[in-house]
Design a protein around this motif. Structure first.
Motif, PDB file in Angstrom:
ATOM      1  N   UNK A  67     -12.802   7.729  -1.551  1.00  0.00           N
ATOM      2  CA  UNK A  67     -12.617   8.195  -2.926  1.00  0.00           C
ATOM      3  C   UNK A  67     -11.248   7.687  -3.376  1.00  0.00           C
ATOM      4  N   UNK A  68     -11.198   6.900  -4.447  1.00  0.00           N
ATOM      5  CA  UNK A  68      -9.899   6.320  -4.842  1.00  0.00           C
ATOM      6  C   UNK A  68      -8.854   7.361  -5.202  1.00  0.00           C
ATOM      7  N   UNK A  69      -9.273   8.578  -5.483  1.00  0.00           N
ATOM      8  CA  UNK A  69      -8.303   9.630  -5.814  1.00  0.00           C
ATOM      9  C   UNK A  69      -8.059  10.565  -4.629  1.00  0.00           C
ATOM     10  N   UNK A  70      -8.529  10.135  -3.457  1.00  0.00           N
ATOM     11  CA  UNK A  70      -8.298  10.917  -2.243  1.00  0.00           C
ATOM     12  C   UNK A  70      -8.091   9.967  -1.071  1.00  0.00           C
ATOM     13  N   UNK A  71      -7.089   9.124  -1.203  1.00  0.00           N
ATOM     14  CA  UNK A  71      -6.789   8.122  -0.168  1.00  0.00           C
ATOM     15  C   UNK A  71      -5.790   8.749   0.792  1.00  0.00           C
ATOM     16  N   UNK A  72      -6.263   9.653   1.599  1.00  0.00           N
ATOM     17  CA  UNK A  72      -5.364  10.478   2.409  1.00  0.00           C
ATOM     18  C   UNK A  72      -5.585  10.348   3.916  1.00  0.00           C
ATOM     19  N   UNK A  73      -6.658   9.664   4.327  1.00  0.00           N
ATOM     20  CA  UNK A  73      -6.793   9.409   5.765  1.00  0.00           C
ATOM     21  C   UNK A  73      -5.711   8.423   6.182  1.00  0.00           C
ATOM     22  N   UNK A  74      -5.270   8.539   7.424  1.00  0.00           N
ATOM     23  CA  UNK A  74      -4.106   7.758   7.848  1.00  0.00           C
ATOM     24  C   UNK A  74      -4.340   7.192   9.248  1.00  0.00           C
ATOM     25  N   UNK A  75      -3.969   5.953   9.441  1.00  0.00           N
ATOM     26  CA  UNK A  75      -4.027   5.342  10.774  1.00  0.00           C
ATOM     27  C   UNK A  75      -2.757   4.531  10.980  1.00  0.00           C
ATOM     28  N   UNK A  76      -2.329   4.438  12.208  1.00  0.00           N
ATOM     29  CA  UNK A  76      -1.113   3.680  12.519  1.00  0.00           C
ATOM     30  C   UNK A  76      -1.438   2.593  13.548  1.00  0.00           C
ATOM     31  N   UNK A  77      -0.557   1.611  13.616  1.00  0.00           N
ATOM     32  CA  UNK A  77      -0.799   0.498  14.528  1.00  0.00           C
ATOM     33  C   UNK A  77       0.479  -0.025  15.134  1.00  0.00           C
ATOM     34  N   UNK A  78       0.527  -1.337  15.320  1.00  0.00           N
ATOM     35  CA  UNK A  78       1.692  -1.938  15.961  1.00  0.00           C
ATOM     36  C   UNK A  78       2.078  -3.235  15.268  1.00  0.00           C
ATOM     37  N   UNK A  79       3.169  -3.805  15.705  1.00  0.00           N
ATOM     38  CA  UNK A  79       3.703  -5.013  15.086  1.00  0.00           C
ATOM     39  C   UNK A  79       4.002  -6.052  16.157  1.00  0.00           C
ATOM     40  N   UNK A  80       3.905  -7.307  15.765  1.00  0.00           N
ATOM     41  CA  UNK A  80       4.254  -8.390  16.679  1.00  0.00           C
ATOM     42  C   UNK A  80       5.108  -9.413  15.933  1.00  0.00           C
ATOM     43  N   UNK A  81       5.841 -10.180  16.696  1.00  0.00           N
ATOM     44  CA  UNK A  81       6.633 -11.277  16.147  1.00  0.00           C
ATOM     45  C   UNK A  81       6.827 -12.290  17.265  1.00  0.00           C
ATOM     46  N   UNK A  82       7.183 -13.496  16.921  1.00  0.00           N
ATOM     47  CA  UNK A  82       7.475 -14.522  17.933  1.00  0.00           C
ATOM     48  C   UNK A  82       8.751 -15.248  17.511  1.00  0.00           C
ATOM     49  N   UNK A  83       9.347 -16.021  18.387  1.00  0.00           N
ATOM     50  CA  UNK A  83      10.729 -16.480  18.167  1.00  0.00           C
ATOM     51  C   UNK A  83      11.013 -17.161  16.837  1.00  0.00           C
ATOM     52  N   UNK A  84      10.113 -17.997  16.340  1.00  0.00           N
ATOM     53  CA  UNK A  84      10.449 -18.709  15.104  1.00  0.00           C
ATOM     54  C   UNK A  84       9.877 -18.049  13.860  1.00  0.00           C
ATOM     55  N   UNK A  85       9.150 -16.959  14.032  1.00  0.00           N
ATOM     56  CA  UNK A  85       8.543 -16.311  12.872  1.00  0.00           C
ATOM     57  C   UNK A  85       9.602 -15.661  11.999  1.00  0.00           C
ATOM     58  N   UNK A  86       9.446 -15.778  10.696  1.00  0.00           N
ATOM     59  CA  UNK A  86      10.378 -15.126   9.762  1.00  0.00           C
ATOM     60  C   UNK A  86       9.851 -13.753   9.354  1.00  0.00           C
TER      61      UNK A  86
END
Ligand SMILES: [Fe+2]
Length: 503
Positions: A67-86
């Motif tokens: 429901x566009x007026x009830x965007x309340x579910x939530x999930x979390x995740x992770x992040x990655x990066x590598x040496x030359x990535x900006x």
């Protein structure tokens, strides 16, 4: 060239000083502002939501709801990066979703102060296996950056042809214009062509400053080109699952090097930077449903969508049977990448995955593989992968795969259903062989390749003059249609319908 260097320097300094997390240098940009949104099916009830930021985030978070007026579910995740990535890559998997249902979502820092946009996007989850509602999917292969720093109104040295006129619609624009005509976009390898930073440098595409590239300039340019491509794709990839497979241009820089014919300098893999090697950027940027299908990372995996079991396989590494894959050390592309699995892991997985398909629910099986073995092009090991045919084709025949989509050769060629080099005597009327289509004509800096003057006996329709993408429509259990869509104006240049009894 100068603007890349200055921006990179700014990012590097801020990153080193640790102030990027919520840095606002002006009213128009936040380093936490979400960029490059992309989604991908994550099994029958899941969706990956991924995006990038120039800043590291404490907890990448997605809010979502049907429901566009009830965007309340939530999930979390992770992040990655590598040496030359900006930028940082953020990945969140949403689970326990309803099938074939529209959801609204937004991600961390979407509502940051001074952001240029405040996006809330939508996606629709996969159709359940067994859902026989007709639908279409788009397939584009060998799709590069479209715009000033990639494909524009001229091509690099050695390109056979540039069919993109000054006022033509390019392939990304076409895919965006027609996004309401397909459920998802599959891109089976060669994504962005950011590795052409090397070739584009010595060919003077960025100006005289970059004519003699070095590792620093290549690292900056490579990441900039990737960012530009993913930004260009965002209007599509934020709302349509973007299902990708590996190609050789995710493995290294410009096919393991290039020769500057102007200054007589030969570049080898020694100039490649970490982001370019061994599929590093590709591995970091995407999340494909391999965990859900017992596959391997973004390299081989499968998923169901309505009447179709979709499979992505890896022709670049891990082709098995003690054969040297094209991108592996000693392979035809000088890429020194992979392998990523154990001996014959991919072949064993493919055999088991296809054996487990319930054809009463998903009568159609479509396989996407970057590198072709049936194509009317120069018979070079770097172009036609005969070893791939040797290892994969018996499995595809054994399990009565319906359609195999290839790219890599930058042409369009619709072939007959084929088995061991022999066209199926039934043609498209209930063949017992997989149908083969090569469509590597999405477009990139080098333009298109050339077909052989004499096409193979199994070739039906072919062109090396037009950029385009494929639209596959599954009408019911027995009929599906492939269309080749010209990017420049949306004209359907080739239509063919396959009939399979699927009893
Ligand atoms: Fe390729």
């Amino acid at each position: 060239m100068a603007r890349f260097s200055l921006f990179s320097l700014l990012v590097s300094v801020l990153a080193a000083s640790g102030v990027l997390a919520v840095a606002n240098t002006n009213e128009s940009f936040s380093f936490a502002h979400p960029l490059e949104h992309r989604i991908a099916y994550a099994g029958a009830r899941g969706m990956f939501v991924s995006w990038n930021t120039f800043a590291q985030l404490d907890t990448p978070t997605v809010w979502y709801g049907c429901d566009p007026f009830d965007v309340t579910s939530k999930a979390t995740g992770n992040s990655t990066i590598y040496p030359t990535s900006r930028t940082w890559n953020h990945h969140v998997k949403l689970t326990d979703l309803k099938p074939n249902t529209k959801y609204w979502y937004y991600v961390s820092n979407t509502n940051c102060y001074g952001c240029s946009e405040l996006p809330m996007y939508t996606f629709t989850t996969a159709r359940e296996a067994g859902d026989e509602t007709p639908y279409s999917a788009a397939v584009a292969v060998d799709l590069g950056l479209m715009g000033k720093d990639g494909l524009s109104n001229h091509v690099g040295f050695g390109g056979a042809a540039n069919p993109l006129g000054p006022n033509d619609t390019n392939t990304i624009q076409s895919l965006l214009m027609y996004k309401d005509t397909y459920d998802f976009l599959a891109h089976f390898g060669d994504i962005a062509y950011a590795d052409y930073a090397l070739k584009e440098s010595w060919q003077g595409y960025f100006g005289n400053d970059s004519l003699i590239p070095n590792k620093t300039s290549i690292a900056t340019l490579y990441e900039s080109l990737l960012e530009q491509y993913y930004d260009e794709m965002q209007p599509i990839s934020a709302v349509k699952p973007y299902m990708v497979g590996p190609g050789n241009h995710e493995a290294n820089c410009d096919n393991g090097g290039t020769t500057d014919t102007v200054h007589n300098i030969s570049y080898t893999v020694s100039i490649c930077v970490p982001g370019q090697t061994n599929f590093t950027g590709y591995i970091n940027h995407f999340r494909m449903p391999s965990e859900e299908s017992s596959g391997n990372g973004n390299f081989w995996y499968s998923f169901d969508h309505g009447m179709v079991h979709w499979v992505a396989i890896d022709t670049e590494t891990d082709i098995g049977q003690n054969l040297t894959s094209p991108d592996e050390p000693g392979g035809s592309e000088n890429e020194n990448s992979g392998p990523f699995g154990t001996y014959n892991q991919q072949l064993n997985w493919l055999d088991q995955d296809l054996a487990s398909v319930d054809r009463s629910k998903t009568p159609w099986i479509v396989v996407g593989a970057h590198r072709p073995w049936y194509v009317s092009a120069k018979n070079r090991s770097s172009t036609i992968c005969l070893d791939c045919r040797h290892t994969f084709e018996p499995i595809l025949i054994k399990h009565n795969v319906d359609l195999v989509m290839h790219g890599h050769v930058h042409v369009y060629e619709r072939n007959q259903p084929m088995k061991n080099y022999n066209p199926d005597p039934n043609g498209l009327n209930n063949p017992s062989s997989p149908w083969y289509i090569v469509n590597g004509a999405a477009g990139h800096y080098d333009g298109l390749d050339s077909l052989n003057a004499q096409l193979n006996n199994y070739s039906v329709v072919a062109t090396d003059k037009v950029y385009g993408w494929s639209r596959l429509t599954f009408h019911n259990r027995t009929h599906m249609t492939h269309q080749f869509v010209a990017s420049k104006n949306g004209t359907v240049l080739d239509t063919a319908t396959l009939y399979k009894e699927h009893c």
